[in-house]
Scaffold this motif. Structure first.
Motif, PDB file in Angstrom:
ATOM      1  N   ASP A 125       7.021  -5.938  -3.000  1.00 10.05           N
ATOM      2  CA  ASP A 125       5.609  -5.800  -3.374  1.00 10.05           C
ATOM      3  C   ASP A 125       4.838  -5.090  -2.270  1.00 10.05           C
ATOM      4  N   GLN A 126       5.088  -5.539  -1.037  1.00 14.00           N
ATOM      5  CA  GLN A 126       4.385  -4.955   0.118  1.00 14.00           C
ATOM      6  C   GLN A 126       4.709  -3.465   0.241  1.00 14.00           C
ATOM      7  N   ALA A 132       2.101   3.094  -2.529  1.00 14.79           N
ATOM      8  CA  ALA A 132       0.999   3.541  -3.379  1.00 14.79           C
ATOM      9  C   ALA A 132      -0.175   4.031  -2.533  1.00 14.79           C
ATOM     10  N   GLU A 133      -0.357   3.344  -1.386  1.00  8.02           N
ATOM     11  CA  GLU A 133      -1.472   3.720  -0.505  1.00  8.02           C
ATOM     12  C   GLU A 133      -1.135   4.948   0.343  1.00  8.02           C
ATOM     13  N   LYS A 134       0.159   5.222   0.479  1.00 12.91           N
ATOM     14  CA  LYS A 134       0.593   6.319   1.353  1.00 12.91           C
ATOM     15  C   LYS A 134       0.054   7.646   0.828  1.00 12.91           C
TER      16      LYS A 134
END
Ligand SMILES: *[C@@H]1O[C@H](CO)[C@@H](O)[C@H](O)[C@H]1NC(C)=O
Length: 268
Positions: A125-126, A132-134
Motif C-alpha cells: 500500500d505504501q 502514485a505520488e511519484k
C-alpha cells in the motif's frame, strides 16, 4: 468371578452338611432305595430326599466347575484382548499427542505468515501510494518541418516545436527549455542532423552554463547525424536547453531527423 467363587463356596457348604456321615455316590443311593422297612418309611423318605439333593448339588457343582473353567478361559481371552487394546490405545494416544503438537506448530506458523502477509500488504500500500505520488516526467520532441535552420551570426536557443510526448509538461516548446520539476536524476538525449549546407554544432546548457559541445563537419552532400546523451542530477527548477552555435546550421523536416528527449530516472 468373585460371584462365581462365592456361589461355589456356598454350594460346598451345603454339600458338606447334607453328606455328613455318608460315603456319597450313586451306588449308595441305589442301596438306600432298596430299604423297605415301613416303620422307618418317613425318616427314610427324608433321608432319600437329602441324598437326592446331595447328588444334585454334586452334579451342579461339576457343571459349575466346568463353567468356571470355561469362564476362566474366556476371562483370559478377554484379558489378552484388553491388553492388545490397551497397547493400541497407548499408540493412538501418542499419535494424537504428536498430531496436536503438529497442529499447534502449524497454527503458530500460520499466525506468523498472517503477520508477515499483513505487513507486506501495508508495505505494498505504501509503495503504491509513493508510486502514485511519484512525479512522472518524460518528453520527446523534434525540431521543425522547415528544413535548414541557420547559419546565424549569434548563438540561438533551439526551440523544438514538434512535441510528441510531454508527460508532466516539463518541456516548453515556446522557449525550448526543459525545467526539472523535482530534484532527481534525469536522462537527456538528442540527435542532430546536418545536410549539405556546412558544419553543425550544438551546445547543451544547464541554466546559464554550457555543459557540453558537439561539432561535426558536413560539406560533402551526405547526411550526417550525431546523437549524444547525458545523465544529470538536477534540482527542482534547473533548466536544460540546446543552442545552435553561430555560423552553424541544423536540418530537420517532416521526417523528424533532429530530436530532443528526456525523462526522470528517479527522484532524490
Ligand atoms: C514525424 O512525426 C510526426 C508526428 O508523430 C508523424 O506524423 C510523421 O509521420 C513523422 N515522420 C516520419 C517520416 O515518420
Amino acid at each position: 468371578m468373585r460371584v462365581v467363587v462365592g456361589l461355589l463356596l456356598l454350594l460346598l457348604g451345603l454339600c458338606g452338611s447334607g453328606a455328613q456321615g455318608e460315603a456319597g455316590g450313586l451306588g449308595e443311593v441305589a442301596e438306600i432305595n432298596q430299604n423297605t422297612d415301613p416303620k422307618h418309611a418317613a425318616e427314610e423318605s427324608t433321608e432319600q430326599t437329602t441324598k437326592q439333593t446331595t447328588c444334585d448339588i454334586w452334579t451342579e457343582l461339576r457343571a459349575l466347575r466346568d463353567m468356571v473353567v470355561e469362564l476362566n478361559v474366556h476371562v483370559e481371552l478377554l484379558q489378552r484382548e484388553n491388553s492388545v487394546q490397551a497397547t493400541e490405545l497407548l499408540s493412538l494416544e501418542s499419535r494424537l499427542t504428536s498430531s496436536e503438537s503438529k497442529t499447534s506448530d502449524l497454527e503458530k506458523e500460520n499466525a506468523d505468515l498472517q503477520t508477515r502477509l499483513s505487513s507486506s500488504e501495508s508495505r505494498i500500500d505504501q509503495l503504491e501510494r509513493e508510486n502514485a505520488e511519484k512525479p512522472k516526467v518524460a518528453f520527446y520532441t523534434a525540431l521543425t518541418d522547415a528544413g535548414t535552420l541557420g547559419p546565424y551570426n549569434t548563438d540561438i536557443t533551439l526551440k523544438y516545436s514538434k512535441v510528441f510526448t510531454n508527460i508532466g509538461n516539463a518541456y516548453n516548446p515556446s522557449t525550448g527549455f526543459f525545467t526539472a520539476p523535482v530534484k532527481g536524476v534525469y536522462n537527456l538525449q538528442f540527435t542532430v542532423m546536418g545536410y549539405n549546407a556546412g558544419n553543425t554544432a550544438v551546445y547543451v546548457y544547464k541554466n546559464t552554463q554550457k555543459i557540453m559541445a558537439n561539432w561535426e563537419q558536413n560539406n560533402n552532400g551526405v547526411p550526417e547525424y550525431f546523437t549524444n546523451s547525458l545523465v544529470l542530477e538536477l534540482t527542482a527548477g534547473d533548466e536544460i536547453h540546446l543552442v545552435l552555435r553561430s555560423g552553424h546550421y541544423i536540418f530537420d523536416n517532416s521526417n523528424n531527423y533532429s530530436t530532443f528527449s528526456g525523462s526522470l530516472l528517479f527522484t532524490l
